[in-house]
Design an enzyme around this catalytic site. Structure first.
Site, PDB file in Angstrom:
ATOM      1  N   GLY A 196       6.689  -6.321   6.926  1.00  0.00           N
ATOM      2  CA  GLY A 196       6.632  -4.857   6.961  1.00  0.00           C
ATOM      3  C   GLY A 196       7.458  -4.223   5.856  1.00  0.00           C
ATOM      4  CG  HIS A 216     -34.383  -7.256  11.251  1.00  0.00           C
ATOM      5  ND1 HIS A 216     -33.531  -8.072  11.974  1.00  0.00           N
ATOM      6  CD2 HIS A 216     -35.402  -8.042  10.832  1.00  0.00           C
ATOM      7  CE1 HIS A 216     -34.028  -9.299  11.985  1.00  0.00           C
ATOM      8  NE2 HIS A 216     -35.165  -9.312  11.309  1.00  0.00           N
ATOM      9  CB  ALA A 245      -4.307   2.795   0.350  1.00  0.00           C
ATOM     10  CB  SER A 265       3.916 -10.613   5.103  1.00  0.00           C
ATOM     11  OG  SER A 265       3.659 -11.706   5.947  1.00  0.00           O
ATOM     12  CD  GLU A 289       4.872 -12.304  14.235  1.00  0.00           C
ATOM     13  OE1 GLU A 289       4.281 -11.965  13.202  1.00  0.00           O
ATOM     14  OE2 GLU A 289       5.875 -11.693  14.680  1.00  0.00           O
TER      15      GLU A 289
HETATM   16  C1  LIG Z   1       1.161  -6.097  -0.674  1.00  0.00           C
HETATM   17  C2  LIG Z   1       0.553  -4.853  -0.095  1.00  0.00           C
HETATM   18  C3  LIG Z   1      -0.784  -4.854   0.253  1.00  0.00           C
HETATM   19  C4  LIG Z   1      -1.373  -3.702   0.780  1.00  0.00           C
HETATM   20  N1  LIG Z   1      -2.681  -3.730   1.106  1.00  0.00           N
HETATM   21  C5  LIG Z   1      -3.274  -2.619   1.603  1.00  0.00           C
HETATM   22  C6  LIG Z   1      -4.653  -2.611   1.905  1.00  0.00           C
HETATM   23  O1  LIG Z   1      -5.358  -3.592   1.748  1.00  0.00           O
HETATM   24  N2  LIG Z   1      -5.205  -1.466   2.389  1.00  0.00           N
HETATM   25  C7  LIG Z   1      -4.452  -0.351   2.582  1.00  0.00           C
HETATM   26  O2  LIG Z   1      -4.984   0.660   3.022  1.00  0.00           O
HETATM   27  N3  LIG Z   1      -3.135  -0.320   2.296  1.00  0.00           N
HETATM   28  C8  LIG Z   1      -2.531  -1.419   1.807  1.00  0.00           C
HETATM   29  N4  LIG Z   1      -1.199  -1.410   1.501  1.00  0.00           N
HETATM   30  C9  LIG Z   1      -0.443  -0.192   1.777  1.00  0.00           C
HETATM   31  C10 LIG Z   1      -0.632   0.857   0.692  1.00  0.00           C
HETATM   32  O3  LIG Z   1      -0.382   0.264  -0.579  1.00  0.00           O
HETATM   33  C11 LIG Z   1       0.344   2.004   0.936  1.00  0.00           C
HETATM   34  O4  LIG Z   1       0.178   2.499   2.254  1.00  0.00           O
HETATM   35  C12 LIG Z   1       0.093   3.130  -0.040  1.00  0.00           C
HETATM   36  O5  LIG Z   1       0.241   2.678  -1.364  1.00  0.00           O
HETATM   37  C13 LIG Z   1       1.093   4.269   0.229  1.00  0.00           C
HETATM   38  O6  LIG Z   1       0.902   5.262  -0.735  1.00  0.00           O
HETATM   39  P1  LIG Z   1       2.126   6.187  -1.145  1.00  0.00           P
HETATM   40  O7  LIG Z   1       1.579   7.098  -2.201  1.00  0.00           O
HETATM   41  O8  LIG Z   1       2.758   6.761   0.056  1.00  0.00           O
HETATM   42  O9  LIG Z   1       3.236   5.218  -1.760  1.00  0.00           O
HETATM   43  P2  LIG Z   1       3.155   4.314  -3.067  1.00  0.00           P
HETATM   44  O10 LIG Z   1       1.766   3.877  -3.350  1.00  0.00           O
HETATM   45  O11 LIG Z   1       4.213   3.275  -2.857  1.00  0.00           O
HETATM   46  O12 LIG Z   1       3.569   5.311  -4.223  1.00  0.00           O
HETATM   47  C14 LIG Z   1       4.886   5.805  -4.308  1.00  0.00           C
HETATM   48  C15 LIG Z   1       5.217   5.944  -5.774  1.00  0.00           C
HETATM   49  O13 LIG Z   1       6.450   6.655  -5.900  1.00  0.00           O
HETATM   50  C16 LIG Z   1       7.243   6.027  -6.880  1.00  0.00           C
HETATM   51  N5  LIG Z   1       8.638   6.385  -6.597  1.00  0.00           N
HETATM   52  C17 LIG Z   1       9.457   5.868  -5.632  1.00  0.00           C
HETATM   53  N6  LIG Z   1      10.665   6.456  -5.689  1.00  0.00           N
HETATM   54  C18 LIG Z   1      10.618   7.365  -6.673  1.00  0.00           C
HETATM   55  C19 LIG Z   1      11.552   8.310  -7.239  1.00  0.00           C
HETATM   56  N7  LIG Z   1      12.791   8.431  -6.770  1.00  0.00           N
HETATM   57  N8  LIG Z   1      11.144   9.081  -8.254  1.00  0.00           N
HETATM   58  C20 LIG Z   1       9.871   8.995  -8.747  1.00  0.00           C
HETATM   59  N9  LIG Z   1       8.955   8.120  -8.272  1.00  0.00           N
HETATM   60  C21 LIG Z   1       9.326   7.332  -7.262  1.00  0.00           C
HETATM   61  C22 LIG Z   1       6.935   4.556  -6.719  1.00  0.00           C
HETATM   62  O14 LIG Z   1       7.261   3.855  -7.888  1.00  0.00           O
HETATM   63  C23 LIG Z   1       5.432   4.590  -6.458  1.00  0.00           C
HETATM   64  O15 LIG Z   1       4.667   4.555  -7.614  1.00  0.00           O
HETATM   65  C24 LIG Z   1      -0.595  -2.537   0.975  1.00  0.00           C
HETATM   66  C25 LIG Z   1       0.753  -2.547   0.629  1.00  0.00           C
HETATM   67  C26 LIG Z   1       1.325  -3.684   0.101  1.00  0.00           C
HETATM   68  C27 LIG Z   1       2.783  -3.661  -0.267  1.00  0.00           C
END
Ligand SMILES: Cc1cc2nc3c(=O)[nH]c(=O)nc-3n(C[C@H](O)[C@H](O)[C@H](O)COP(=O)(O)OP(=O)(O)OC[C@H]3O[C@@H](n4cnc5c(N)ncnc54)[C@H](O)[C@@H]3O)c2cc1C
Length: 281
Positions: free
Chosen positions: A79, A260, A130, A77, A13
């Site tokens: 970010g 409890h 998410a 990992s 880190e």
């Molecule tokens: C490995 C990993 C583990 C994670 N674990 C957790 C967790 O445990 N708990 C938690 O709360 N969050 C977690 N997250 C974070 C969480 O997945 C994201 O914050 C969440 O999915 C964001 O949702 P979103 O709809 O903004 O984006 P996304 O879920 O990324 O959805 C965006 C969608 O848009 C599509 N897209 C992109 N560009 C285009 C385009 N030009 N045209 C059409 N479609 C497009 C992509 O393919 C995707 O399907 C994790 C993330 C990762 C990478």
């Protein structure tokens, strides 16, 4: 998880400590557990590169001040950033503004500068979780329906880290509450004193409550943060999250009964202790 499956794990880190932003007492529990399980945590060392091994696969990672380590696999990992450039927004004749870091700029209701165009989730500079994206989606729908929705309070969203032991928190840590100028009172209780944790054999961890100090009584006032590390704490954060977001006081929460034997008793006991009437000290 990989360590528990028998893999020798080294964490590199660049920042001075792992899990930045966590309450220091919570970080200490995680660090101690990692150490006990043989995980080598090296903080304050930047990775500078790697050289794939010629024989037998794997690679040699260079880091810090000329150090290196030979590994089979690297899990990166560090970010994420949005792929906003792929949306064709740049240079478009619209009020949609993209920051230098690629985030679409929005107001507190996720509205861009273009009427009727919203952005949510990882595309905007809010916690990349998410459930936060989900909450933003609901907010947008309510705004479209003209319901005057309450914006997401990003300083109080629930955070869960699924390491072993688990970490979960909402609201201020002790450090951030002090930095924000609060006169702070804290209460910490460990799972080693919790019957259910002992029954399931996972008594490593603690619950820490951060509250405003009531200037009249010296006891706990409004609950500012609930930070947990230990068994199934991601499942236990719920009432802490509610307390922080409801801006409940210690007295209000301490009044309620915890079933409890449950691990959630530790939350109740930690709050109760801040009334000046602790069960176990
Ligand atoms: C490995 C990993 C583990 C994670 N674990 C957790 C967790 O445990 N708990 C938690 O709360 N969050 C977690 N997250 C974070 C969480 O997945 C994201 O914050 C969440 O999915 C964001 O949702 P979103 O709809 O903004 O984006 P996304 O879920 O990324 O959805 C965006 C969608 O848009 C599509 N897209 C992109 N560009 C285009 C385009 N030009 N045209 C059409 N479609 C497009 C992509 O393919 C995707 O399907 C994790 C993330 C990762 C990478």
């Amino acid at each position: 998880m990989m360590s528990d499956l028998g893999t020798k794990v080294t964490i590199l880190e660049a920042l001075p400590k792992i899990l930045p932003g966590l309450d220091k007492d919570v970080t200490q529990v995680v660090l101690k557990s990692f150490k006990q399980r043989g995980i080598d945590v090296r903080a304050g060392v930047a990775v500078t590169g790697h050289t794939p091994n010629k024989k037998g696969g794997g690679t040699t990672v260079q880091f810090g001040d000329g150090e290196s380590i030979e590994v089979d696999l690297v899990v990166l990992s560090v970010g994420r950033r949005p792929y906003s450039e792929s949306l064709g927004l740049d240079g478009a004749k619209s009020g949609v503004v993209v920051s230098d870091k690629g985030f679409v700029e929005v107001d507190e209701r996720c509205r861009t500068g273009e009427q009727g165009v919203y952005a949510i989730g990882d595309l905007i500079a809010t916690p990349q979780l998410a459930h936060v994206g989900f909450a933003e989606g609901i907010l947008v729908i309510k705004d479209i329906l003209g319901e005057d929705p309450v914006p997401v309070d990003y300083g109080k969203v629930p955070w869960c880290i699924y390491c072993q032991p688990e970490v979960a928190f909402a609201g201020h840590s002790e450090e951030s509450a002090k930095e924000a100028g609060f006169d702070v009172l804290t209460s910490k209780h460990r799972y080693i004193g919790n019957g259910r944790a002992l029954i399931v054999g996972e008594a490593d961890g603690l619950v820490k409550i951060i509250a405003e100090k009531d200037p009249k009584t010296g006891t706990g006032g409004r609950i500012l943060g609930v930070h947990m590390v230990g068994p199934w704490v991601t499942e236990q954060l719920g009432q802490g999250y509610l307390a922080v977001n409801w801006e409940a006081t210690v007295d209000e929460v301490a009044h309620f009964i915890q079933p409890h034997p449950t691990m959630s008793e530790l939350f109740g006991e930690s709050v109760l202790a801040m009334t000046g009437r602790s069960l176990h000290g």
